[in-house]
Write a protein that holds these residues in place. Structure first.
Motif, PDB file in Angstrom:
ATOM      1  N   TYR A  11       0.846  -1.200   0.252  1.00 33.92           N
ATOM      2  CA  TYR A  11       0.104  -0.003   0.167  1.00 33.92           C
ATOM      3  C   TYR A  11       0.699   1.301  -0.077  1.00 33.92           C
ATOM      4  O   TYR A  11       1.944   1.140   0.456  1.00 33.92           O
ATOM      5  CB  TYR A  11      -1.028   0.026   1.325  1.00 33.92           C
ATOM      6  N   ILE A  12       0.240   2.264  -0.766  1.00 30.21           N
ATOM      7  CA  ILE A  12       0.877   3.579  -0.492  1.00 30.21           C
ATOM      8  C   ILE A  12      -0.114   4.482   0.134  1.00 30.21           C
ATOM      9  O   ILE A  12      -1.341   4.455  -0.126  1.00 30.21           O
ATOM     10  CB  ILE A  12       1.289   4.106  -1.810  1.00 30.21           C
ATOM     11  N   GLU A  13       0.200   5.496   0.947  1.00 36.04           N
ATOM     12  CA  GLU A  13      -0.829   6.095   1.770  1.00 36.04           C
ATOM     13  C   GLU A  13      -0.118   7.725   1.932  1.00 36.04           C
ATOM     14  O   GLU A  13       0.961   7.819   2.096  1.00 36.04           O
ATOM     15  CB  GLU A  13      -0.794   5.587   3.168  1.00 36.04           C
ATOM     16  N   GLY A  14      -1.230   8.583   1.860  1.00 36.25           N
ATOM     17  CA  GLY A  14      -0.831  10.042   2.208  1.00 36.25           C
ATOM     18  C   GLY A  14      -1.621  10.227   3.428  1.00 36.25           C
ATOM     19  O   GLY A  14      -2.749   9.870   3.550  1.00 36.25           O
ATOM     20  N   TYR A  15      -1.183  11.227   4.231  1.00 39.49           N
ATOM     21  CA  TYR A  15      -1.972  11.573   5.420  1.00 39.49           C
ATOM     22  C   TYR A  15      -1.450  12.883   5.992  1.00 39.49           C
ATOM     23  O   TYR A  15      -0.630  13.515   5.436  1.00 39.49           O
ATOM     24  CB  TYR A  15      -1.498  10.560   6.623  1.00 39.49           C
ATOM     25  N   MET A  16      -2.467  13.568   6.627  1.00 39.04           N
ATOM     26  CA  MET A  16      -2.425  15.039   7.213  1.00 39.04           C
ATOM     27  C   MET A  16      -2.671  14.739   8.695  1.00 39.04           C
ATOM     28  O   MET A  16      -3.489  13.925   9.065  1.00 39.04           O
ATOM     29  CB  MET A  16      -3.179  15.801   6.402  1.00 39.04           C
ATOM     30  N   GLY A  17      -2.091  16.019   9.415  1.00 43.60           N
ATOM     31  CA  GLY A  17      -2.588  15.925  10.941  1.00 43.60           C
ATOM     32  C   GLY A  17      -1.935  17.077  11.470  1.00 43.60           C
ATOM     33  O   GLY A  17      -1.177  17.916  10.767  1.00 43.60           O
ATOM     34  N   GLY A  18      -1.904  16.850  12.920  1.00 47.29           N
ATOM     35  CA  GLY A  18      -1.283  18.017  13.625  1.00 47.29           C
ATOM     36  C   GLY A  18      -0.650  17.316  14.833  1.00 47.29           C
ATOM     37  O   GLY A  18      -0.969  16.117  15.226  1.00 47.29           O
ATOM     38  N   GLY A  19       0.157  18.026  15.443  1.00 53.99           N
ATOM     39  CA  GLY A  19       1.111  17.516  16.369  1.00 53.99           C
ATOM     40  C   GLY A  19       1.627  18.421  17.548  1.00 53.99           C
ATOM     41  O   GLY A  19       1.519  19.811  17.249  1.00 53.99           O
TER      42      GLY A  19
END
Length: 237
Positions: free
Chosen positions: A28-36
């Motif tokens: 699989y190949i995945e793109g993600y976004m978030g905060g930290g």
């Protein structure tokens, strides 16, 4: 920012859903976004011995990244392999992400009017060993639609900082360091070849930056505890 991140994930999910794929994909190949946020457990800045080390407050940040991984389940490009059946619970992935690490403006050495801050960035490449389990299997996804997982591994963090002391820049210095990475998450197979991934990451790293501030040695040596929550969309093939 949260709204734009959610829209981007939805657009990626829609685009991936029209691509062909197999029902029992292992790559699989995945793109993600978030905060930290970053918790600094050190007193990171010292200036030529003239001031005591001063604690650093770091601002929260937005982040994005990409994963590329596989599970040892004898399907996909590993079809026909002789992996034991139990290896389908194990796998590995590469995880690359990028974000700010900015020290907020704060008093230096407890002296009123003498302030410092710093602008920084960090790019992390982690190699993660993972274990998963499957719930809610069906004909499209025999392993299970809901897949909680846990991963741990080494990482390399490329970071740099540009501190400003009483309004003057001390310059920009970089540091490349080994780090510890841990991640827990839950993946939901929305389609047979498309999944959503909700994850929580932790990274520990100790960089060090040395500056010459007008002939005065300045050292910035924080201990970063990095916490990241992210939502991603992946295509399985």
């Amino acid at each position: 920012m949260k709204k734009s991140g959610a829209v981007a994930v939805m657009v990626l999910l829609a685009a991936l859903s029209v691509l062909p794929g197999s029902a029992e994909s292992d790559v699989y190949i995945e793109g993600y976004m978030g905060g930290g946020t970053v918790h600094d457990t050190s007193t990171p800045i010292g200036i030529g011995g003239a001031f005591p080390d001063t604690p650093g407050k770091i601002n929260s940040f937005f982040t994005g990244g990409v994963k590329l991984g596989t599970w040892f389940d004898r399907t996909g490009f590993m079809a026909g392999s002789n992996w034991p059946e139990w290896t389908k619970y194990l796998g590995f992935y590469f995880d690359f992400n990028y974000h700010n690490i900015d020290f907020d403006t704060q008093t230096l050495g407890g002296i009123p009017g003498v302030d410092w801050s710093s602008r920084g960035r960090a790019a992390t490449l982690a190699f993660m060993f993972a274990a998963r389990y499957g719930f809610m299997p069906d004909s499209a996804v025999p392993f299970g639609r809901v897949q909680p997982y846990l991963a741990v591994g080494p990482a390399v963090v490329f970071s740099w900082q540009e501190p400003t002391i009483v309004g003057l820049s001390a310059g920009n210095k970089s540091s490349t360091d080994l780090a510890l990475a841990v991640e827990a998450g839950i993946r939901f197979m929305a389609l047979k070849n498309v999944s959503l991934d909700l994850s929580f990451k932790y990274r520990w790293v100790e960089p060090k930056y040395d500056y010459d501030f007008g002939g005065i040695p300045v050292t910035l040596d924080p201990t970063y505890h990095i916490f990241i929550g992210a939502l991603g969309a992946a295509y399985h093939f």
